[in-house]
Design a protein around this motif. Sequence first.
Motif, short mmCIF file in Angstrom:
data_model
loop_
_atom_site.label_atom_id
_atom_site.label_comp_id
_atom_site.label_asym_id
_atom_site.label_seq_id
_atom_site.Cartn_x
_atom_site.Cartn_y
_atom_site.Cartn_z
N ILE A 193 0.84 -1.21 0.00
CA ILE A 193 0.00 0.00 0.00
C ILE A 193 0.87 1.26 0.00
N LEU A 194 1.90 1.26 0.86
CA LEU A 194 2.81 2.41 0.92
C LEU A 194 3.52 2.63 -0.41
N VAL A 195 3.96 1.53 -1.04
CA VAL A 195 4.64 1.63 -2.33
C VAL A 195 3.70 2.21 -3.39
N LYS A 196 2.43 1.79 -3.36
CA LYS A 196 1.44 2.32 -4.30
C LYS A 196 1.25 3.82 -4.10
N VAL A 197 1.14 4.22 -2.84
CA VAL A 197 0.95 5.65 -2.53
C VAL A 197 2.17 6.45 -2.98
N ILE A 198 3.37 5.94 -2.65
CA ILE A 198 4.61 6.63 -3.04
C ILE A 198 4.70 6.72 -4.57
N GLY A 199 4.30 5.63 -5.25
CA GLY A 199 4.33 5.62 -6.71
C GLY A 199 3.43 6.68 -7.31
N ALA A 200 2.22 6.85 -6.72
CA ALA A 200 1.30 7.88 -7.21
C ALA A 200 1.86 9.28 -6.97
N VAL A 201 2.45 9.48 -5.77
CA VAL A 201 3.05 10.78 -5.43
C VAL A 201 4.22 11.07 -6.37
N PHE A 202 4.91 10.03 -6.80
CA PHE A 202 6.06 10.19 -7.70
C PHE A 202 5.60 10.51 -9.13
N ARG A 203 4.67 9.75 -9.66
CA ARG A 203 4.34 9.82 -11.08
C ARG A 203 3.56 11.09 -11.44
N ILE A 204 2.60 11.50 -10.61
CA ILE A 204 1.74 12.63 -10.96
C ILE A 204 2.54 13.93 -11.07
N PRO A 205 3.30 14.34 -10.04
CA PRO A 205 4.07 15.59 -10.20
C PRO A 205 5.19 15.47 -11.23
N LEU A 206 5.74 14.27 -11.37
CA LEU A 206 6.82 14.08 -12.34
C LEU A 206 6.32 14.33 -13.75
N THR A 207 5.15 13.78 -14.07
CA THR A 207 4.58 13.98 -15.40
C THR A 207 4.30 15.46 -15.66
N ASN A 208 3.78 16.14 -14.66
CA ASN A 208 3.51 17.57 -14.80
C ASN A 208 4.81 18.37 -14.95
N LEU A 209 5.90 17.88 -14.33
CA LEU A 209 7.17 18.59 -14.35
C LEU A 209 7.90 18.44 -15.68
N VAL A 210 8.01 17.19 -16.17
CA VAL A 210 8.89 16.94 -17.32
C VAL A 210 8.14 16.77 -18.64
N GLY A 211 6.84 16.50 -18.60
CA GLY A 211 6.07 16.36 -19.83
C GLY A 211 5.98 14.93 -20.33
N GLU A 212 5.09 14.74 -21.30
CA GLU A 212 4.77 13.40 -21.79
C GLU A 212 5.93 12.77 -22.55
N TYR A 213 6.70 13.56 -23.31
CA TYR A 213 7.78 12.97 -24.12
C TYR A 213 8.86 12.35 -23.23
N THR A 214 9.30 13.08 -22.22
CA THR A 214 10.32 12.56 -21.32
C THR A 214 9.80 11.33 -20.59
N MET A 215 8.53 11.35 -20.19
CA MET A 215 7.94 10.18 -19.53
C MET A 215 7.84 9.02 -20.51
#
Length: 533
Positions: A21-43
């Motif tokens: 559960i913690l890994v899932k939460v951390i993964g969501a916290v990681f992916r959402i701001p990261l996508t907003n930060l670097v954009g779809e191409y880098t992802m």
Amino acid sequence: MAQKKEASFVKGALILAVASILVKVIGAVFRIPLTNLVGEYTMGLYSMAYRYYSILLTIATAGIPIAISKMISESRALSRPRETSRIFKTAMSLCITIGLAGCIVLIAFSEKLALATNDINAAPSIVALAPAVLFMACTAAFRGYFQGHENMVPTALSQIIEALSRLFVGLALAWILLKNGYDGKYISAGIITGITFGTVLTVLMMLFFAWRKRSNEGRLPDGGEQIRKSSEILSSLLKIAVPVTLGSLVMNVTSTIDMFLITNRLASLGYDSEMTTSMFGIYENYALPIFNLVPSIIISLNVSVTPTISAAHAVGDREKLTKTLLSALRIVVIFTLPAAVGISVLSKPVLSILYTSASDVAIAAPVLTILGIASFFLCASSLTSTSMQALGHATIPLITMLVGAVVKVAANYVLIAIPGIELSGAAIGTVLCYVIITVLNMICLARLVGFKPGFVQTYLRPLISCAVMGVAVYFVYHMLLPFAGNLISVAASICVGVAVYFAAMIFSRGITREDVLGLPKGEKIAALLFKKQ
């Protein structure tokens, strides 16, 4: 003693479930701001590199921890501590060899692998991930070793450390590289460096746990125990690990075939390439993450139950073996069946909370309703497959998975091309796949160890309780929606559903005092729930 053993594997499962559960939460916290930060191409570059990594990771880690856990638990049950040490050393040598080979492949062929994805810019990310294959292979050996000793804490902590490193190191490097004007290919490689750094930390942590365990136990006794040769141990490890790994690869390949079938069969109905790609994206990114949520948590039960089943089988304790199987199966039914019903009933409301596109939600909701049913059978098929692997029959689950995969591919091919069914055909194929695997596995367990759980207690009472819960959830949601809005209505209906389900289970005796006693602090919980017994 039996009760303590049962509580032990349940406690281990709970530890791993919390970590998941913690890994899932951390993964969501990681992916959402990261996508907003670097954009779809880098992802996109990140995802391309990670796809290769995940294949090699499956080869290096899917079957080996199970094989190590099974063999070590058997040796412990037979009081062979020196053989336990040799099993670990042999397994670690195997893991280092596989991990090193995977690392070299990624580095040596990084450009060719990147070109296969039609973007050479993925090459730096592939190189950055290469060392992670080696370190994760070593971690797999440690995990199997500690799991064989029924200690799930190192595995749980290693998962959390890896996720945290991905979050903090990956995000920090992405931000630094972006601010300094680096291209997307280098930013993607920086993100992935967070994964690699996390794998290094997990190996260091495992070494600490191993050192502490060795210090506490002291030198191994120089008894007269017979120890198998390293070559014999290696042969036994491969005999267990290879079918498990192949089974995991079968399901990975089947998921990849899904992509081609969905896009091509929808094209046969007249959809253009942009629409078929968009519909696959809805299936992959809207429906599947929620479908996989419950299995990713309950799968921790498989890791915990393996050493208990293996030890009981090694000493011929049939009563303990069947009792452990029944307890594990009842945990799966009691917790995943209501989750599956809840996902099916609330598919559209939940998707509407997470995503803003009403048209995409309208397409994904019927698919998720069907996949909700599949999530229960995925959990049941996973448990029964792991149980047979723990019993030394690793080839049987491979065969049942192949049968299920063939049925899924055939169903997808036919159903997706039918107007009106379309994307839901892929979900129906998934249901059929895991139903068939579960049924075949249960038949095999009955023949192998005489495991025949009672239908009424194991299935019927939870199913009736889930039906009552599903009706309550549906009416509470629709009653509150006009006044409270979607989010509050979903939250309230889930709370009511949980209360109604467990009340119905206690009233119908679907949950017994013995079930509760198997939990940590089970006596106190049982005293509250079963005061009259």
